[in-house]
Design a protein around this motif. Sequence first.
Motif, mmCIF file in Angstrom:
data_model
loop_
_atom_site.group_PDB
_atom_site.id
_atom_site.type_symbol
_atom_site.label_atom_id
_atom_site.label_comp_id
_atom_site.label_asym_id
_atom_site.label_seq_id
_atom_site.Cartn_x
_atom_site.Cartn_y
_atom_site.Cartn_z
ATOM 1 N N ASP A 106 10.178 -0.621 -8.103
ATOM 2 C CA ASP A 106 10.465 -0.102 -6.958
ATOM 3 C C ASP A 106 9.080 0.097 -6.023
ATOM 4 O OD1 ASP A 106 13.177 0.289 -7.056
ATOM 5 O OD2 ASP A 106 12.985 2.022 -8.125
ATOM 6 N N ARG A 107 9.076 0.793 -4.677
ATOM 7 C CA ARG A 107 7.808 1.141 -4.231
ATOM 8 C C ARG A 107 7.931 2.614 -3.980
ATOM 9 N NH1 ARG A 107 5.376 -3.942 -0.740
ATOM 10 N NH2 ARG A 107 5.879 -5.772 -2.562
ATOM 11 N N GLU A 108 6.769 3.325 -3.867
ATOM 12 C CA GLU A 108 6.900 4.528 -3.410
ATOM 13 C C GLU A 108 5.669 4.856 -2.461
ATOM 14 O OE1 GLU A 108 6.427 9.041 -6.106
ATOM 15 O OE2 GLU A 108 4.974 7.383 -6.321
#
Length: 695
Positions: free
Chosen positions: A106-108
Motif C-alpha cells: 500500500d501507500r501512506e
Amino acid sequence: MSETETFLFELGTEELPAMSLLSLRNNLINNIESGLKKDGITHGVIKGFATPRRLGVLIKDLSLNQLPTHIALRGPPIAKAFKDGEPTKAADSFAKKCGVAINQLDREKTSKGEWLFFSSEKDGQATIELLPTILDGALKRLPLKKKMRWEENNFEFTRPVRWVVMLLGKEIIDAEFFGLKTNRNTRGHRFHASENLKIGTAGEYEDLLLNKGKVIADFEARQEKIIEIAKKAAGSSVALINAKTAEEITGLVEWPVAVKGFFPKEFLALPDEVLIATLENHQKYFPITQNKKLQNNFIAISNLESDLPDEVKNGNERVILPRLADASFFWGQDTQRAFADRKEELDQVIYQKDLGSLLEKSVRVGKLMEILAMALGENLEISRRAAELAKIDLLTKMVGEFPDLQGLMGYYYCLHDGEDDRVAVAVSEQYLPRFAEDKLPETSIGNALSVSDKLDTLAGNFLLGKKPTGKKDPYGLRRQALGLVRICVINKIDFNLKELITAAIKQQPVKEINPDLERELYNFILDRAQAWYVNHNEGGYISHDIFMAVRSQSPGSLVDFDQRLHALLKFSSLEAAKSLAAANKRISNILKACDRPTDIPEIVSTTFFSTEEESALNDAVNELIKEHKINLKERNYLKALQCLSRLETPIDNFFNSVMIMTDDAKKKNNRLAQLKRVNQLFLDIADISKLPIAS
C-alpha cells in the motif's frame, strides 16, 4: 465450540517450607499472569492454591487463541522506491521483507510525503501451544531462597517435585517439567487419600481434592478453618490466635484437626511471654486464656483425623514438656544472680565492629538519656538506671533461646530483683516500635530510652558510612528513624533533635567525623517523617508542599514541626491564604534577585517613606509584632498566621502603589527592608511561598 476454557496447573512436591507457601503461590500467579499478557492471551479470574505438597493455579475463561497481531510497516519514500516508474532496489527489499509482491504494498500519505506501506493481520497461535513455555518461565522466575537437587537429575527446586498436572478443560497439555510428563493425576492427603486422584476437567480440581482427597487446597479457606476449629476447641476460654503462627500452621497442614492438650500448672509460674513463645515458636500451638489469664492448656492443629485422638493429644503433651522444662531451667539459671551484677559482662560482647561493645553502647545511650531526662523533666537517677540495665538481658539464657523476648525478659528480671517499676517498664519498652505500625512506649522514660537507643544506632552507622542505599537497609535504619519520628510526634516527646543528634555523633568512638553528618542525619530523619505524613493517615495526611514549607525552616523539635504542619494545613484553607502565599512568593523572588543583598538594612527607616502605602504597611507590622512574638513563644502557630493575615490589604496596596526598584538607592533598599521584614514574620513559622496556592 467455546472460545475459552478453564485451565489448571498443579505442581506436586515433597513438603514445602511453610512460611514460603504464600509467597510462592502469589509469585506463581503473578508470573503466569504477566506471561499471558505478554503473549496476548486473555483470561478471567486467576485463583491460586497452596498446601504443603502442592502449588496450583486455576484460570477461568482462558482464551484458546492469542489475540490477532496487527503488523504495520513503513517502507521507503515513493521518490526512492520508484525511478522512472520502475521499482528500485529499496522497494524490492521492502517487499521481500514483508513477504509480498511490490504491487501488493500500500501507500501512506503523510504531511511529510508519501511512503510505501505494508499492513496485515496475523492470526494468533493456539494457547495450548504457548502454555508450556509460559509455565516454564513462571516457575523459573519464582524467588527461591534455597534450591535443592534430588535423585539423579540436574533439576533444581525448593523441594523435590513428584507430579505435574496440566489441563485445558478436560484435555491434557503435553509438556515436561523437572523431568516429569504432565498428566491428569493429582494426589490427596498423604495418609487419608494416598491413591492417585484422576481429574476429569480442570474446573473440578478444588472440589475433588476436598471431597475425595481430604485436602483444603485454598490457603485462605484452610486458615479460616484452622482459626474456627481452634476457637471452638477452646470452648468458654479464648484461643490466642497469632497471625504469624496461624499462617505457619496453615502451611504445615492440608486437613486441619484441632486437639486440646494440657501441661502441668507449675509452668504457669514462668512469665506469660515465655510460655507463649514456647507454645507458638517451638510447637506452633495456640495458647489459651481465661479471663485474660494464661491457662495450662493449648490448641494443637493436627494434619489428620486420627482413630486414636487421645494418642494424638498425649503425643502433643509429651512433646511440649521438654520445651517448658528448658524454659523453666533458663529462668532458674538467669535468676540465680542479680541482674545488675552482669553489667560488666556487656564489655565482652561486641555491639558492632568499630562502635565498641554493648557496654560502651549502654554508656552512650545513658548520656543521651541524661540530656532527654533534663529536657523532659524526668528523674535523672531512674533514667540512668534504665539505660544501665537495658542491654543486660541479651546475656541471659532465656533471650538466647527466645531472641524476640529481649527487653521483655529484662523487665521480668528487673522486677524479680526489686528494681524500680519505672526502670523495669522502660527496659521493656526500649525496642518499641519494632516495626512500622507497632505500638509505642507508654511511659516517658521508656520513650526517652527508645529514642536514645535509636539515635545512637543511627549516629554510629551514619559515621561508618552504612547509610541505606536504594532498597538495601541491612541495619534497619529507616525503621529506626521512623520509630523515632512516631514516638516524638504521637507521644509528644518534645526536645531539640538537632542538639541530641550532635551529642549522639560526638560520643561515637570514631576519630574522623564528617562536618556535614549532623545535617545528613537530621535530613534522613525528616525524610522518614515526610514519607510517614504524606503516605499514612497516622501522620495526618500532610501534603508534600505543606511539609516542605515547614521543612525549609528546619525546626529543632519534631513536636514543634508537627504543630507548624497542622497550623499551616488549617491556614491554607483560609480566604487570605492564597493572596498572602502569592505575596510571599513575590517577595521571595524580589529578594533573591537583588544584586547586593548586603545593602538591605536590618531596620526600616520611616525617614525614606514617600507614600502612604509604605507607612500603612509599616504601621500594620508594628501593631502585630508584639502579639506575633507571644504566639511564637506559645507555639500558637495558627493564631500567628491568622494574625499575619491582617497584612493582606497593606501588602497588596504596597505592591500596587509603590515602585520598589526605584533609582533612589536609599528608598529602594528601605523598601526591600520592609519586604524582608514582612517575609521574616512568615518565615518564623514556615515558607508559605512554597504552597501550591502561591502559584
